[in-house]
Design a protein around this motif. Structure first.
Motif, PDB file in Angstrom:
ATOM      1  N   TYR A   1       0.870  -1.177   0.000  1.00  0.00           N
ATOM      2  CA  TYR A   1       0.000   0.000   0.000  1.00  0.00           C
ATOM      3  C   TYR A   1       0.907   1.227   0.000  1.00  0.00           C
ATOM      4  O   TYR A   1       1.806   1.354   0.850  1.00  0.00           O
ATOM      5  N   ALA A   2       0.711   2.097  -0.985  1.00  0.00           N
ATOM      6  CA  ALA A   2       1.487   3.342  -1.050  1.00  0.00           C
ATOM      7  C   ALA A   2       0.496   4.490  -1.157  1.00  0.00           C
ATOM      8  O   ALA A   2      -0.590   4.324  -1.731  1.00  0.00           O
ATOM      9  N   SER A   3       0.845   5.646  -0.567  1.00  0.00           N
ATOM     10  CA  SER A   3      -0.065   6.785  -0.683  1.00  0.00           C
ATOM     11  C   SER A   3       0.711   8.083  -0.659  1.00  0.00           C
ATOM     12  O   SER A   3       1.848   8.143  -0.142  1.00  0.00           O
ATOM     13  N   GLU A   4       0.070   9.131  -1.181  1.00  0.00           N
ATOM     14  CA  GLU A   4       0.754  10.427  -1.233  1.00  0.00           C
ATOM     15  C   GLU A   4       0.973  10.991   0.156  1.00  0.00           C
ATOM     16  O   GLU A   4       1.757  11.922   0.336  1.00  0.00           O
TER      17      GLU A   4
ATOM     18  N   ARG B   1       2.186   9.225   2.763  1.00  0.00           N
ATOM     19  CA  ARG B   1       3.182   8.530   3.590  1.00  0.00           C
ATOM     20  C   ARG B   1       4.466   8.308   2.794  1.00  0.00           C
ATOM     21  O   ARG B   1       4.430   7.978   1.600  1.00  0.00           O
ATOM     22  N   ALA B   2       5.600   8.462   3.509  1.00  0.00           N
ATOM     23  CA  ALA B   2       6.905   8.432   2.821  1.00  0.00           C
ATOM     24  C   ALA B   2       7.182   7.065   2.224  1.00  0.00           C
ATOM     25  O   ALA B   2       7.677   6.941   1.095  1.00  0.00           O
ATOM     26  N   GLU B   3       6.895   6.017   3.009  1.00  0.00           N
ATOM     27  CA  GLU B   3       7.303   4.675   2.585  1.00  0.00           C
ATOM     28  C   GLU B   3       6.128   3.819   2.121  1.00  0.00           C
ATOM     29  O   GLU B   3       5.001   3.989   2.597  1.00  0.00           O
ATOM     30  N   VAL B   4       6.432   2.873   1.262  1.00  0.00           N
ATOM     31  CA  VAL B   4       5.457   1.859   0.841  1.00  0.00           C
ATOM     32  C   VAL B   4       5.313   0.849   1.989  1.00  0.00           C
ATOM     33  O   VAL B   4       6.314   0.426   2.572  1.00  0.00           O
ATOM     34  N   LYS B   5       4.081   0.476   2.313  1.00  0.00           N
ATOM     35  CA  LYS B   5       3.860  -0.515   3.389  1.00  0.00           C
ATOM     36  C   LYS B   5       3.692  -1.880   2.728  1.00  0.00           C
ATOM     37  O   LYS B   5       2.875  -2.046   1.826  1.00  0.00           O
ATOM     38  N   ALA B   6       4.503  -2.865   3.171  1.00  0.00           N
ATOM     39  CA  ALA B   6       4.519  -4.168   2.468  1.00  0.00           C
ATOM     40  C   ALA B   6       3.988  -5.286   3.356  1.00  0.00           C
ATOM     41  O   ALA B   6       4.130  -5.258   4.579  1.00  0.00           O
ATOM     42  N   THR B   7       3.350  -6.264   2.715  1.00  0.00           N
ATOM     43  CA  THR B   7       2.913  -7.488   3.386  1.00  0.00           C
ATOM     44  C   THR B   7       2.970  -8.590   2.318  1.00  0.00           C
ATOM     45  O   THR B   7       3.545  -8.377   1.244  1.00  0.00           O
ATOM     46  N   ASP B   8       2.412  -9.771   2.595  1.00  0.00           N
ATOM     47  CA  ASP B   8       2.413 -10.804   1.536  1.00  0.00           C
ATOM     48  C   ASP B   8       1.363 -10.426   0.494  1.00  0.00           C
ATOM     49  O   ASP B   8       0.431  -9.692   0.782  1.00  0.00           O
ATOM     50  N   GLY B   9       1.508 -10.946  -0.693  1.00  0.00           N
ATOM     51  CA  GLY B   9       0.492 -10.708  -1.725  1.00  0.00           C
ATOM     52  C   GLY B   9       1.158 -10.515  -3.076  1.00  0.00           C
ATOM     53  O   GLY B   9       2.363 -10.729  -3.218  1.00  0.00           O
ATOM     54  N   ARG B  10       0.375 -10.055  -4.063  1.00  0.00           N
ATOM     55  CA  ARG B  10       0.931  -9.976  -5.427  1.00  0.00           C
ATOM     56  C   ARG B  10       0.756  -8.594  -6.052  1.00  0.00           C
ATOM     57  O   ARG B  10       1.581  -8.165  -6.847  1.00  0.00           O
TER      58      ARG B  10
ATOM     59  N   HIS C   1      -0.240  -4.269  -6.128  1.00  0.00           N
ATOM     60  CA  HIS C   1       0.242  -3.081  -5.407  1.00  0.00           C
ATOM     61  C   HIS C   1      -0.774  -1.948  -5.564  1.00  0.00           C
ATOM     62  O   HIS C   1      -1.115  -1.591  -6.699  1.00  0.00           O
ATOM     63  N   VAL C   2      -1.215  -1.394  -4.442  1.00  0.00           N
ATOM     64  CA  VAL C   2      -2.210  -0.311  -4.463  1.00  0.00           C
ATOM     65  C   VAL C   2      -1.525   1.015  -4.159  1.00  0.00           C
ATOM     66  O   VAL C   2      -0.713   1.096  -3.223  1.00  0.00           O
ATOM     67  N   ALA C   3      -1.814   2.014  -4.992  1.00  0.00           N
ATOM     68  CA  ALA C   3      -1.294   3.370  -4.736  1.00  0.00           C
ATOM     69  C   ALA C   3      -2.484   4.313  -4.688  1.00  0.00           C
ATOM     70  O   ALA C   3      -3.354   4.257  -5.567  1.00  0.00           O
ATOM     71  N   MET C   4      -2.513   5.161  -3.658  1.00  0.00           N
ATOM     72  CA  MET C   4      -3.718   5.993  -3.455  1.00  0.00           C
ATOM     73  C   MET C   4      -3.407   7.449  -3.166  1.00  0.00           C
ATOM     74  O   MET C   4      -2.386   7.772  -2.527  1.00  0.00           O
TER      75      MET C   4
ATOM     76  N   GLU D   1       3.367  -4.080 -10.417  1.00  0.00           N
ATOM     77  CA  GLU D   1       4.717  -3.950  -9.832  1.00  0.00           C
ATOM     78  C   GLU D   1       4.661  -2.926  -8.704  1.00  0.00           C
ATOM     79  O   GLU D   1       3.808  -2.025  -8.700  1.00  0.00           O
ATOM     80  N   ARG D   2       5.607  -3.034  -7.777  1.00  0.00           N
ATOM     81  CA  ARG D   2       5.655  -2.129  -6.617  1.00  0.00           C
ATOM     82  C   ARG D   2       6.021  -0.720  -7.066  1.00  0.00           C
ATOM     83  O   ARG D   2       6.993  -0.532  -7.789  1.00  0.00           O
TER      84      ARG D   2
END
Ligand code: AHG
Ligand code: MN
Ligand code: MN
Ligand code: MN
Length: 291
Positions: free
Chosen positions: A75-78, A80-89, A91-94, A118-119
């Motif tokens: 999960y990435a968003s405008e 927050r500085a960093e992308v938050k990662a977990t298991d899965g395939r 990538h959401v950007a918001m 892709e991330r």
């Protein structure tokens, strides 16, 4: 060896559907949150914009809901500085709350999202789906996926389709340009001078609502490069690429002044970009104006 990601698989499509429905289910909480969070937060986001309490609350709500989906890896968003990662395939950007400066006057606002294979930061051609919500008189959602664009009305966390083939009207009638005439380059000012005699000005200060007007009436939206900020204001990963995917899926065009926003190779997660979106002939004319 990580298995190559076949993003046309039903598994990927299922995750896209779950992300869209997860966003729909979160919208009643976001509507309530914005009403209760109209103040500043005394912090700035990674691209340097002031953050409202509502920006941060909407970001939390979407992150919690979407990272809970098995197929979502990051999960990435405008906000927050960093992308938050977990298991899965996937990538959401918001942009969890777009046009949040309109909260004070209670004008149009919304949420923008992209689902990438892709991330982020990643090129826009890695989008599998993109869309936006408008918290207006009606809570509506526009979704582009598999080459088509649909519109829904959202009620109580559910969605019902009201248009299964959203396309940019051939005969353009509106324009909306951000930044202000005193900040524009001479080339853009010359283009704006032509356009303002041909189209009607409709600019509300929230990209989601201004883009929805282009999908409704045809025309051109731009937050251009400015004399003082050649990179413009809007963010490539969170606003530019998702909206470009939607406009191009609806038969329109996108540009950063030289090429489709979906082909720009990003250097960093929060980079800004000049952006021009709308009917193809209007974008063609703009690209020949902007050298
Ligand atoms: P956000 O609220 O996510 O920061 O986005 C605001 C953006 C975009 O929605 C809009 O097109 C633009 O800022 C408006 O900028 P001005 O207020 O400078 O016109
Ligand atoms: Mn902002
Ligand atoms: Mn925004
Ligand atoms: Mn925002």
């Amino acid at each position: 060896m990580s298995k190559s990601l076949d993003t046309s698989t039903t598994e990927a499509e299922q995750t896209v559907t779950e992300v869209i429905d997860g966003i729909v289910e979160t919208t009643p909480d976001v509507r309530r949150a914005v009403a209760d969070h109209r103040g500043q937060s005394n912090s700035v986001n990674p691209s340097g914009d002031d953050q409202l309490a509502a920006d941060l609350r909407a970001d939390e709500l979407f992150e919690q809901r979407l990272l809970g989906i098995d197929g979502v890896a990051t999960y990435a968003s405008e906000e927050r500085a960093e992308v938050k990662a977990t298991d899965g395939r996937l990538h959401v950007a918001m942009d969890p709350l777009d046009g949040s400066s309109n909260l004070e006057p209670n004008s149009g606002m919304g949420t923008i999202f992209g689902v990438y294979s892709e991330r982020p930061p990643t090129v826009g051609t890695n989008l599998l789906a993109a869309g936006f919500v408008i918290y207006g008189p009606i809570t509506s959602m526009v979704v582009a996926r598999k080459g088509g664009v649909s519109e829904y009305i959202l009620e109580d966390g559910d969605k019902r389709m009201v248009d299964d083939d959203v396309t940019v009207p051939d005969d353009p009638t509106v324009f909306g340009f951000g930044g202000g005439i005193d900040s524009w380059t001479d080339e853009f000012a010359a283009y704006a001078e032509e356009i303002r005699h041909e189209l009607k000005l409709r600019y509300g200060g929230a990209m989601v609502a201004d883009i929805n007007q282009i999908l409704t009436y045809g025309g051109v939206f731009s937050y251009p490069e400015l004399e003082s900020r050649p990179e413009g204001k809007l963010r490539l990963q969170f606003e530019g690429q998702p909206m470009a995917y939607i406009l191009e899926s609806a038969g329109g065009r996108s540009s950063n002044g030289e090429q489709s926003l979906l082909e720009v190779e990003p250097d960093e997660l929060h980079e800004r970009t000049p952006l021009y979106l709308g009917n193809d002939d209007l974008i063609d004319r703009l690209e020949s104006n902007i050298d």
